[in-house]
Scaffold this motif. Sequence first.
Motif, short mmCIF file in Angstrom:
data_model
loop_
_atom_site.label_atom_id
_atom_site.label_comp_id
_atom_site.label_asym_id
_atom_site.label_seq_id
_atom_site.Cartn_x
_atom_site.Cartn_y
_atom_site.Cartn_z
N ALA A 167 0.84 -1.20 0.00
CA ALA A 167 0.00 0.00 0.00
C ALA A 167 0.87 1.25 0.00
CB ALA A 167 -0.92 0.00 1.22
N ILE A 168 1.95 1.21 0.78
CA ILE A 168 2.86 2.36 0.88
C ILE A 168 3.58 2.59 -0.44
CG2 ILE A 168 5.06 3.05 1.97
CD1 ILE A 168 3.81 1.90 4.63
N ALA A 169 4.05 1.51 -1.08
CA ALA A 169 4.73 1.64 -2.37
C ALA A 169 3.79 2.26 -3.39
CB ALA A 169 5.24 0.28 -2.85
N SER A 170 2.54 1.83 -3.37
CA SER A 170 1.53 2.34 -4.29
C SER A 170 1.28 3.83 -4.01
CB SER A 170 0.25 1.53 -4.10
OG SER A 170 -0.65 1.71 -5.14
N ALA A 171 1.21 4.19 -2.72
CA ALA A 171 0.96 5.59 -2.36
C ALA A 171 2.15 6.48 -2.75
CB ALA A 171 0.68 5.69 -0.86
N LEU A 172 3.38 5.95 -2.63
CA LEU A 172 4.55 6.74 -3.02
C LEU A 172 4.54 7.02 -4.52
CD1 LEU A 172 7.33 5.13 -0.79
CD2 LEU A 172 6.57 7.52 -0.71
N GLU A 173 3.88 6.15 -5.29
CA GLU A 173 3.76 6.36 -6.74
C GLU A 173 2.87 7.55 -7.08
OE1 GLU A 173 5.28 4.99 -9.48
OE2 GLU A 173 6.63 4.17 -7.96
N LEU A 174 2.23 8.12 -6.07
CA LEU A 174 1.44 9.34 -6.31
C LEU A 174 2.34 10.57 -6.48
CD1 LEU A 174 -1.38 8.63 -3.68
CD2 LEU A 174 -1.64 8.57 -6.18
N THR A 175 3.65 10.37 -6.27
CA THR A 175 4.62 11.44 -6.50
C THR A 175 4.89 11.55 -8.00
OG1 THR A 175 5.68 10.61 -4.50
CG2 THR A 175 6.83 12.35 -5.70
N ALA B 217 2.40 16.69 -14.16
CA ALA B 217 1.99 15.53 -13.37
C ALA B 217 0.75 14.88 -13.97
CB ALA B 217 1.73 15.94 -11.93
N ARG B 218 0.73 13.54 -13.95
CA ARG B 218 -0.46 12.83 -14.45
C ARG B 218 -1.56 12.89 -13.39
NH1 ARG B 218 3.03 7.59 -16.06
NH2 ARG B 218 3.95 8.27 -14.11
N PRO B 219 -2.82 12.56 -13.77
CA PRO B 219 -3.92 12.66 -12.81
C PRO B 219 -3.61 11.89 -11.51
CG PRO B 219 -4.76 12.15 -15.00
CD PRO B 219 -3.27 12.12 -15.10
N GLY B 220 -3.87 12.53 -10.40
CA GLY B 220 -3.61 11.90 -9.10
C GLY B 220 -2.21 12.15 -8.58
N GLU B 221 -1.26 12.49 -9.47
CA GLU B 221 0.12 12.71 -9.05
C GLU B 221 0.35 14.12 -8.53
OE1 GLU B 221 2.56 9.74 -12.08
OE2 GLU B 221 2.67 11.91 -12.38
N HIS B 222 1.33 14.25 -7.63
CA HIS B 222 1.67 15.56 -7.06
C HIS B 222 3.18 15.77 -7.07
CE1 HIS B 222 -2.47 15.25 -5.86
NE2 HIS B 222 -2.45 16.50 -5.45
N ALA B 223 3.59 17.03 -7.31
CA ALA B 223 5.02 17.35 -7.36
C ALA B 223 5.66 17.15 -5.99
CB ALA B 223 5.21 18.80 -7.83
N VAL B 224 4.90 17.42 -4.94
CA VAL B 224 5.43 17.29 -3.58
C VAL B 224 4.47 16.44 -2.74
CG1 VAL B 224 6.16 18.52 -1.49
CG2 VAL B 224 6.55 19.56 -3.75
N VAL B 225 5.03 15.45 -2.08
CA VAL B 225 4.24 14.59 -1.19
C VAL B 225 4.79 14.71 0.22
CG1 VAL B 225 3.73 12.18 -0.59
CG2 VAL B 225 3.51 12.94 -2.97
N LEU B 226 3.92 15.05 1.15
CA LEU B 226 4.32 15.06 2.57
C LEU B 226 3.81 13.78 3.20
CD1 LEU B 226 5.50 16.25 5.17
CD2 LEU B 226 3.33 17.48 5.49
N TRP B 227 4.74 12.97 3.68
CA TRP B 227 4.41 11.71 4.32
C TRP B 227 4.40 11.94 5.83
CZ3 TRP B 227 3.34 7.30 1.55
CH2 TRP B 227 3.13 6.13 2.31
#
Length: 410
Positions: free
Chosen positions: A98-106, A166-176
């Motif tokens: 789940a975490i690997a998938s969420a990191l792909e939102l970067t 960025a593609r849909p759902g993606e963000h330039a900056v992710v705060l974990w």
Amino acid sequence: MSHPGDSAQPAAAAHTAAAPLRPETVVVETARPPRTDDAPVNPPIMVSSTYVGTGAVADGARAYGRYSNPTWDPFEEALARLEGCELPGLLYGSGLAAIASALELTAPGGTVIMPEHTYQGALLGAQETAEKGRFDLVTVDIADTEAVLAAVARAAEEKAGLRHTARPGEHAVVLWVESPTNPMLEVADLPALASGAHAHGALVIADNTFATPLLQRPLEVGADVVVHSVTKYLAGHSDVVLGAAVAKDSGVRDALLHDRSIRGGIAGPFEAWLALRGLRTLALRVERACESAQVVAERLADHPAVRAIRYPGLSADIGHERAKAQMSGFGAIISIDLGSAEAAEAAVEACRLWTPATSLGGVESLIERRRRHTAEPLTVPEGLIRLSVGIEHVEDLWADLDRALGVAGA
Ligand SMILES: *Cc1c(COP(=O)(O)O)cnc(C)c1O
């Protein structure tokens, strides 16, 4: 354990259709089959790798066992309800999947900002992905709100150009965000971090494994995505490895679902079924574990063998006020520092009731010296022991621990 709004609601209100049920009821009531004659009380397990069909196949279609399984649905529904999310959650084969998938939102080339004491597997995964050039990784002291938001602002400025590619759902900056952190138990200011990060267009992802949605609901205070190691409290019996993500925004959820479907980090139906079975008793387990953790932590704080202790429920803990403001209970993980690896090892080995093992959140109490993991950050003290308080009688737990600490101190 209390929840915001609990006392304001008369008990009878729960019987009217419109009144929201309390989480203790939701875990039992939610995700049951429709009440028709001869219907089972529990959702069945579906074991099929494929489904009959001729129509168009897109993300979210049944079609094939890697895209969906009806056994996932009740758990995904239940978790979303508990986290206060309109969209169903997504079950994964492990917390790290789940975490690997969420990191792909970067977005490619973007920046991920993570606590220096993020769960070590998540941190290691992010570090290795960063080394391959997928994104930049910045680590921060997550309890230092000002420093975290300064890092977000810097990254947002550096990566401003990516916002448009960025593609849909993606963000330039992710705060974990992880709060409390594993195993240092630092407490992050969730609402301040979420609103501060959003001001810079960052996506906020919270690992809610330690607190569970019964004690803390990050989406309600501004986070965009919540991830869980379902392995821990949600399943609760140390018999499955599973993970989950819950996302507020449908574009973000679609991106996660697509990633899960094509990378294949899915849950097996038997594990999914066990997780829902475990979830039914979540409220009882968490309530007992928190009560006992408070007692054990207070006694440990006065124990001569203990050099330092972190437990957000202690009024002297530096995270206490913050935890009180954003959690409805302090969890059941305690960290103590015995001053040396030798003392910590001796204490762990002397336990008879506490099981020396990694992991947490099960019915049985576990104890572990964290630096036995070679990947654990070096800022975690050598003598640090993480205690996961289970649901045994608190006096039995204390007697065993007190004796073990005596052995270690001798
Ligand atoms: C255990 C854990 C994970 C990893 O989950 P797995 O189910 O072991 O893959 C992630 N975050 C936290 C806080 C954890 O405790």
